[in-house]
Design a protein around this motif. Structure first.
Motif, short mmCIF file in Angstrom:
data_model
loop_
_atom_site.label_atom_id
_atom_site.label_comp_id
_atom_site.label_asym_id
_atom_site.label_seq_id
_atom_site.Cartn_x
_atom_site.Cartn_y
_atom_site.Cartn_z
N SER A 1 1.15 -1.22 0.12
CA SER A 1 0.07 0.31 0.09
C SER A 1 0.99 0.99 0.00
N PRO A 2 0.73 2.19 -0.85
CA PRO A 2 1.53 3.39 -0.39
C PRO A 2 1.32 4.52 0.75
N THR A 3 -0.13 4.03 1.15
CA THR A 3 -0.09 5.31 2.84
C THR A 3 -0.78 4.04 3.17
N LEU A 4 -0.86 4.51 4.52
CA LEU A 4 -1.01 3.91 5.75
C LEU A 4 -2.30 3.68 6.02
N LEU B 1 -2.87 8.72 8.11
CA LEU B 1 -3.61 7.84 7.34
C LEU B 1 -2.82 8.21 5.98
N ALA B 2 -1.79 9.83 5.68
CA ALA B 2 -0.82 9.80 4.34
C ALA B 2 0.24 9.69 4.63
N LEU B 3 0.56 9.30 5.62
CA LEU B 3 2.40 9.32 6.10
C LEU B 3 2.26 7.72 4.72
N ASP C 1 7.47 3.04 10.44
CA ASP C 1 8.25 3.35 10.96
C ASP C 1 7.77 5.18 11.96
N SER C 2 6.34 5.38 12.61
CA SER C 2 6.36 6.45 13.54
C SER C 2 5.45 5.81 14.66
#
Length: 347
Positions: A102-105, A213-215, A168-169
């Protein structure tokens, strides 16, 4: 899901004992359902059997990780008895793998929730976003009985751990809502979930800033293979870094350049001190000056490519005091002048 071998690691009994014995009692119930003894698992996790009779007892995070992994292998059930059918060894690893591309969370978590429904229909997971708040909701489709608390807490913590690992956050929670009544060990929830926890709620939910969610998803297959050696660490290891801060700084510098003149103004806009801003950016291996340069470069290049505005106006839009300083900085970024860059792009 987890490698129960911990050679050359500290004793599992070392550390702060803050995990309620109720979760170990639930694992014992799963063994009992299968008619299997758990003496060996208790011994390896260095948990005294008599503790199971003490409802106010606690174990360490490492003891919890170790006995959970041993039980999952022995029972061949990563659900540890929660659901009406077993989740064979590796089930949760497959969920993470399905979300990895997936490109984003946001998309990764939505996939994780959807695919979880393929494993069991005893619970339903759903991700939503409203007014800048992301909500991960767990609905109980059937009565989970004595496994209710252990299941709800474990699945929600695992989902949050996966989200933190994928990006990783650290993802701090704004609120946790749980449908069941406050247990006798309710004080343990300050460790299980950060932020306020409400019991007897209308739904089981975790809520956090929707900006996460955008990360971007930062992991790959190699990282997944390494993580799966001790996957249960996802639910116990706190992440210090908060990658959303870098995105918020970029966004502020791009949309509100007036707040980027100095660290004090920017920090005040982000509701933190300048010292905290610099420290957290350093933890991200970033600096305010680097982010300023990156945003200015992006703005300048976009203006040069898409408009015919004079350099003076572009310099101002990019946050420079004058045209000369803009030209000097642009040459440092690209090795060429803004005019030459524009001509090359329009050939």
């Amino acid at each position: 899901m987890v490698n129960p071998s911990h050679a050359n690691t500290p004793s599992p009994a070392q550390g702060r004992a803050e995990t309620p014995i109720a979760f170990i009692q639930a694992i014992a119930a799963a063994y009992a359902q299968r008619g299997m003894p758990m003496d060996e698992a208790l011994a390896k996790a260095q948990i005294e059997p008599k503790l199971l009779q003490q409802n106010d007892a606690r174990v360490t995070a490492m003891q919890m990780e170790l006995i959970s992994g041993l039980a999952m292998q022995a029972l061949d059930d990563e659900g540890l008895g929660w659901f009406s059918r077993r989740l064979p060894w590796g089930s949760y690893g497959l969920l993470v793998r399905a979300s990895l591309t997936s490109p984003t969370l946001g998309l990764a978590l939505a996939r994780w929730c959807r695919h979880h429904g393929l494993l069991t229909d005893d619970i339903h997971l759903h991700l939503s976003e409203r007014h800048g708040v992301a909500t991960l909701q767990l609905d109980e489709v059937r009565d989970l009985g004595l496994f209710r608390e252990f299941c709800v807490v474990s699945v929600l913590r695992n989902a949050l751990g996966v989200a933190c690992w994928l990006t990783d956050s650290r993802i701090p929670l704004q609120a946790t809502h749980l449908r069941f009544a406050a247990p006798a060990h309710a004080d343990s929830y300050r460790v299980l979930f950060d932020g306020p926890t409400t019991f007897n709620a209308a739904a089981n939910t975790l809520q956090f800033d929707a900006g996460y969610l955008a990360l971007p998803v930062r992991r790959d297959e190699a990282a997944l293979q390494q993580m799966l050696q001790r996957a249960l660490l996802l639910t116990v290891r706190p992440y210090r870094r908060d990658r959303l801060l870098v995105e918020k700084v970029r966004q502020t510098l791009a949309q509100h350049p007036e707040h980027g003149r100095n660290a004090e103004d920017l920090a005040a806009w982000l509701n933190m001190s300048a010292r905290t801003l610099h420290r957290q950016l350093k933890e991200e291996n970033a600096s305010l000056q680097e982010l300023k340069d990156a945003v200015r470069r992006d703005v300048a290049m976009a203006q040069l490519q898409r408009t015919t505005r004079p350099l003076k106006q572009i310099a101002e839009a990019a946050g420079f005091q004058n045209e000369k300083s803009f030209i000097r900085a642009f040459k440092g970024w690209t090795g060429t002048s803004p005019d030459a860059f524009r001509q090359q792009r329009h050939r």
